[in-house]
Scaffold this motif. Structure first.
Motif, PDB file in Angstrom:
ATOM      1  N   ASP A 419       0.849  -1.187   0.000  1.00  0.00           N
ATOM      2  CA  ASP A 419       0.000   0.000   0.000  1.00  0.00           C
ATOM      3  C   ASP A 419       0.885   1.237   0.000  1.00  0.00           C
ATOM      4  OD1 ASP A 419       0.903   0.413   2.623  1.00  0.00           O
ATOM      5  OD2 ASP A 419      -0.839  -0.564   3.495  1.00  0.00           O
ATOM      6  N   GLU A 420       0.272   2.391  -0.185  1.00  0.00           N
ATOM      7  CA  GLU A 420       1.018   3.635  -0.335  1.00  0.00           C
ATOM      8  C   GLU A 420       1.827   3.954   0.919  1.00  0.00           C
ATOM      9  OE1 GLU A 420      -1.131   7.436  -1.102  1.00  0.00           O
ATOM     10  OE2 GLU A 420      -0.206   7.233  -3.088  1.00  0.00           O
ATOM     11  N   ALA A 421       1.238   3.693   2.080  1.00  0.00           N
ATOM     12  CA  ALA A 421       1.936   3.981   3.331  1.00  0.00           C
ATOM     13  C   ALA A 421       3.230   3.173   3.436  1.00  0.00           C
ATOM     14  CB  ALA A 421       1.023   3.685   4.520  1.00  0.00           C
ATOM     15  N   MET A 422       3.194   1.913   2.995  1.00  0.00           N
ATOM     16  CA  MET A 422       4.399   1.078   3.052  1.00  0.00           C
ATOM     17  C   MET A 422       5.450   1.573   2.065  1.00  0.00           C
ATOM     18  SD  MET A 422       4.788  -3.075   2.657  1.00  0.00           S
ATOM     19  CE  MET A 422       4.056  -3.382   4.271  1.00  0.00           C
ATOM     20  N   VAL A 423       5.003   2.010   0.877  1.00  0.00           N
ATOM     21  CA  VAL A 423       5.944   2.537  -0.113  1.00  0.00           C
ATOM     22  C   VAL A 423       6.673   3.746   0.443  1.00  0.00           C
ATOM     23  CG1 VAL A 423       6.149   3.660  -2.357  1.00  0.00           C
ATOM     24  CG2 VAL A 423       4.692   1.650  -2.109  1.00  0.00           C
ATOM     25  N   PHE A 424       5.931   4.668   1.047  1.00  0.00           N
ATOM     26  CA  PHE A 424       6.544   5.876   1.584  1.00  0.00           C
ATOM     27  C   PHE A 424       7.485   5.545   2.740  1.00  0.00           C
ATOM     28  CE2 PHE A 424       2.761   8.709   0.085  1.00  0.00           C
ATOM     29  CZ  PHE A 424       3.220   8.588  -1.214  1.00  0.00           C
ATOM     30  N   TRP A 425       7.039   4.638   3.615  1.00  0.00           N
ATOM     31  CA  TRP A 425       7.894   4.261   4.743  1.00  0.00           C
ATOM     32  C   TRP A 425       9.193   3.639   4.252  1.00  0.00           C
ATOM     33  CZ3 TRP A 425      10.558   0.459   7.144  1.00  0.00           C
ATOM     34  CH2 TRP A 425      10.825   0.599   8.496  1.00  0.00           C
ATOM     35  N   LEU A 426       9.093   2.761   3.243  1.00  0.00           N
ATOM     36  CA  LEU A 426      10.285   2.107   2.707  1.00  0.00           C
ATOM     37  C   LEU A 426      11.214   3.119   2.051  1.00  0.00           C
ATOM     38  CD1 LEU A 426      11.825  -0.511   2.150  1.00  0.00           C
ATOM     39  CD2 LEU A 426      10.499  -0.776   0.042  1.00  0.00           C
TER      40      LEU A 426
END
Length: 502
Positions: A419-426
């Motif tokens: 999801d988008e939140a995981m992409v940004f966190w990564l």
């Protein structure tokens, strides 16, 4: 021995103890000491202090295959004998130590118990003998040469130390510092197997202050003096197997004046290259080249460890847990980290090892991003047998992105999209890891571009990412992002992230 101001040194790769022990036994000076120990017996006479009697030096030289008539033969024999005595390869009884019927004019010598370790001991025991020999040679190397000692004799035949300008402690500390710097240059990759250190560079590392721009004439003269001291000392250290050394060209010493030596010394000053100061690489090589051998790296590392300096060696973490491994290699250069990880994985059941690495990579502390980067590096060569352990962390907030990258790179089917939140966190975690590993490199802006350009409105949302490095990463992107508009957006996002955390 000290390596200040570098209390923690880069890791080094060393051969096995068995290989190092073979090198030790093959070192010319140590081999001569062993031969003299085997020669010692009832016929051998020593003087006070255990020195071989002068009358026996020609015979000792002949035992070593040296020409007794050559002035150097007895000198080398005397040095080898001293090493044999100091290491316990020879046991001596000084004059007067025997019984009443003993010879009062000379002592005796016999092979010592430790001589049996040369052929029957473990590699570690052989190396302990060699380290003892190294201590003797280092002590000798810190002593002025005979001509200087003769010049410093006073009217009563005693050495005038003020005239000699020699302080034993200071000289030993200087040599220790030189060897620590040589070790550091080698461990840092500036003294690789195919690249010895120019003597001017090493001398300058001891004399020229790090914050000095252009060295003064007085400083360069000190560099030149240091070069000549080191030339004499490394000539003494080479036979014990510590270094490979190309001495200062004797013809050059006869030709060069102080200014030319100073120019060569400037090549080693901070901020100067090997060919600066009007001296090209070939000229610098004439001023001496030195390289620590693998045995030398082992020896200096042993002395550094004894002094309390952190001097890691690749492979020493093989029996530690994954948490200790990742914490340690987080500060290693990439190549050394990979070598350490490979040795840690060797002999372990892969799936269990991967699960242990992934568990150790978790954490919201400052070191977390770099641990995850090293964990990703450790997983890179793993095959299909690691898939189950990697899949187990797909839903983990900190490891799910890493797991998806690993699975996708291997063409594994049915990998769930992040999801988008995981992409940004990564993204934040990846840039934070790169900053921790290498600092603000020239390649980092390209990484920033590749990680952000495919996400519309990236900076409008990334500031909300619950990662401890979010503000720091956005501030860095605001300075380094190659796109000016994106850099401005990053600065705005950094302000929002800073306010949010406050």
């Amino acid at each position: 021995m000290s390596a200040e101001p570098h209390p923690t040194l880069p890791p080094v790769r060393l051969p096995s103890d068995a290989e190092l022990a073979r090198d030790a036994l093959g070192a010319p000076l140590f081999a001569r000491a062993v031969r003299l120990a085997r020669w010692a017996g009832p016929h051998t006479r020593v003087e006070i202090g255990g020195e071989l009697a002068a009358a026996q030096l020609p015979e000792a030289a002949a035992v070593l295959g040296l020409d007794p008539a050559d002035e150097e033969g007895p000198v080398l024999a005397s040095q080898a004998w001293r090493v044999a005595v100091d290491t316990g390869l020879v046991d001596v009884a000084d004059p007067g130590d025997g019984d009443e019927d003993g010879d009062e004019e000379s002592g005796t010598a016999v092979p010592g118990e430790d001589l049996a370790l040369v052929t029957g001991g473990t590699p570690g025991e052989v190396l302990d003998l060699w380290l003892a020999a190294l201590d003797t040679v280092l002590a000798d190397a810190a002593v002025p040469d005979l001509d200087d000692l003769v010049d410093a004799l006073d009217a009563g035949g005693e050495i005038d130390f003020d005239r000699l300008d020699w302080n034993p402690g200071r000289e030993a500390d200087f040599l220790d510092g030189v060897l620590a710097n040589l070790y550091l240059l080698t461990a840092s990759g500036r003294g690789a197997a195919d690249g010895p250190i120019p003597l001017p560079v090493l001398a300058a590392s001891m004399v020229v202050p790090e914050d000095m721009g252009e060295p003064t004439d007085a400083v360069l003269e000190q560099v030149s003096d240091a070069m000549m001291r080191l030339d004499d000392q490394f000539r003494q250290l080479e036979p014990i197997g510590l270094v490979e050394f190309r001495p200062v060209d004797e013809a050059l010493m006869a030709e060069a004046d102080d200014e030319e030596f100073a120019a060569a010394g400037s090549a080693g000053a901070p901020g100067a290259g090997a060919g600066s100061g009007g001296v090209d690489d070939e000229d610098v090589s004439r001023y001496g080249l030195v390289r620590l051998t693998p045995l030398g790296m082992y020896g200096i590392r042993a002395r550094l460890l004894e002094a309390g300096v952190t001097a890691p060696a690749v492979g020493e973490l093989a029996d530690k847990g994954a948490d200790a491994l990742l914490d340690a290699v987080a500060g290693y250069p990439e190549g050394a980290a990979q070598a350490e990880i490979e040795q840690w994985l060797a002999g372990r059941e892969l799936q269990g090892a991967v699960a242990e690495l992934l568990a150790a990579a978790r954490g919201s502390d400052e070191g977390g991003p770099l641990r995850r980067l090293r964990c990703q590096q450790a997983l890179a060569p793993a095959g299909p047998e690691a898939e189950q352990a990697v899949r187990a962390v797909l839903d983990d907030a900190e490891l799910g992105g890493l797991a998806r990258v690993w699975l996708s790179e291997r063409g594994v089917a049915d990998v769930p999209a992040p999801d988008e939140a995981m992409v940004f966190w990564l993204t934040v975690d990846t840039i934070a890891a790169q900053l921790a590993a290498d600092g603000e490199t020239e390649e980092l802006p390209l990484l920033m571009r590749s990680l952000t350009e495919h996400h519309t409105g990236f900076f409008d949302q990334v500031w909300r990412v619950d990662h401890p490095a979010t503000t720091y990463v956005l501030e860095t992107m605001g300075r380094m992002h190659p796109d000016r508009k994106a850099a401005k957006e990053a600065r705005k996002a950094a302000f929002k992230a800073r306010s949010r955390r406050a």
